[in-house]
Design a protein around this motif. Structure first.
Motif, mmCIF file in Angstrom:
data_model
loop_
_atom_site.group_PDB
_atom_site.id
_atom_site.type_symbol
_atom_site.label_atom_id
_atom_site.label_comp_id
_atom_site.label_asym_id
_atom_site.label_seq_id
_atom_site.Cartn_x
_atom_site.Cartn_y
_atom_site.Cartn_z
ATOM 1 N N THR A 18 -96.509 -12.385 43.317
ATOM 2 C CA THR A 18 -97.297 -11.165 43.370
ATOM 3 C C THR A 18 -97.291 -10.594 44.780
ATOM 4 O OG1 THR A 18 -98.708 -12.084 41.648
ATOM 5 C CG2 THR A 18 -99.558 -10.201 42.828
ATOM 6 N N ASP A 22 -98.381 -4.888 43.956
ATOM 7 C CA ASP A 22 -98.893 -5.190 42.617
ATOM 8 C C ASP A 22 -100.409 -4.989 42.563
ATOM 9 O OD1 ASP A 22 -96.329 -5.967 41.665
ATOM 10 O OD2 ASP A 22 -96.631 -7.980 42.473
ATOM 11 N N PHE A 23 -101.096 -5.435 43.598
ATOM 12 C CA PHE A 23 -102.543 -5.248 43.661
ATOM 13 C C PHE A 23 -102.896 -3.771 43.832
ATOM 14 C CE2 PHE A 23 -102.070 -9.675 44.968
ATOM 15 C CZ PHE A 23 -102.980 -10.280 44.124
ATOM 16 N N ALA A 26 -102.847 -1.897 40.585
ATOM 17 C CA ALA A 26 -104.043 -2.148 39.775
ATOM 18 C C ALA A 26 -105.227 -1.339 40.281
ATOM 19 C CB ALA A 26 -104.376 -3.637 39.783
ATOM 20 N N LEU A 43 -109.330 -7.283 35.833
ATOM 21 C CA LEU A 43 -107.873 -7.255 35.696
ATOM 22 C C LEU A 43 -107.297 -8.314 36.613
ATOM 23 C CD1 LEU A 43 -105.376 -5.879 34.513
ATOM 24 C CD2 LEU A 43 -105.433 -4.317 36.443
ATOM 25 N N VAL A 45 -104.314 -9.939 38.416
ATOM 26 C CA VAL A 45 -102.976 -9.566 38.882
ATOM 27 C C VAL A 45 -102.366 -10.821 39.495
ATOM 28 C CG1 VAL A 45 -101.656 -8.008 40.368
ATOM 29 C CG2 VAL A 45 -103.796 -7.230 39.351
ATOM 30 N N ASP A 46 -101.693 -11.617 38.648
ATOM 31 C CA ASP A 46 -101.156 -12.886 39.132
ATOM 32 C C ASP A 46 -99.816 -13.266 38.500
ATOM 33 O OD1 ASP A 46 -101.823 -13.670 36.602
ATOM 34 O OD2 ASP A 46 -103.121 -15.313 37.210
ATOM 35 N N GLY A 47 -99.192 -12.338 37.796
ATOM 36 C CA GLY A 47 -97.898 -12.636 37.185
ATOM 37 C C GLY A 47 -97.968 -13.613 36.028
#
Length: 52
Positions: A18, A22-23, A26, A43, A45-47
């Motif tokens: 990540t 990616d963060f 979100a 949410l 966000v950690d793959g």
């Protein structure tokens, strides 16, 4: 011997590390009108790491 990032790659469903982008994506989603009907959600966000 696997390095830390290599271990993450092989143990997560998306097989990627990540990134800050990616963060940011979100955060932008929740700040946008696309999320106007979303309430009281978390949410992750950690793959997919928490799925393992």
């Amino acid at each position: 011997m696997l390095l830390k990032n290599e271990t993450v790659l092989v143990t997560t469903p998306l097989q990627k590390v990540t990134t800050p982008d990616d963060f940011a994506a979100a955060v932008l989603f929740f700040a946008s009108d696309w999320s106007r009907a979303v309430t009281d959600q978390n949410l992750v966000v950690d793959g997919g790491l928490v799925m393992n």
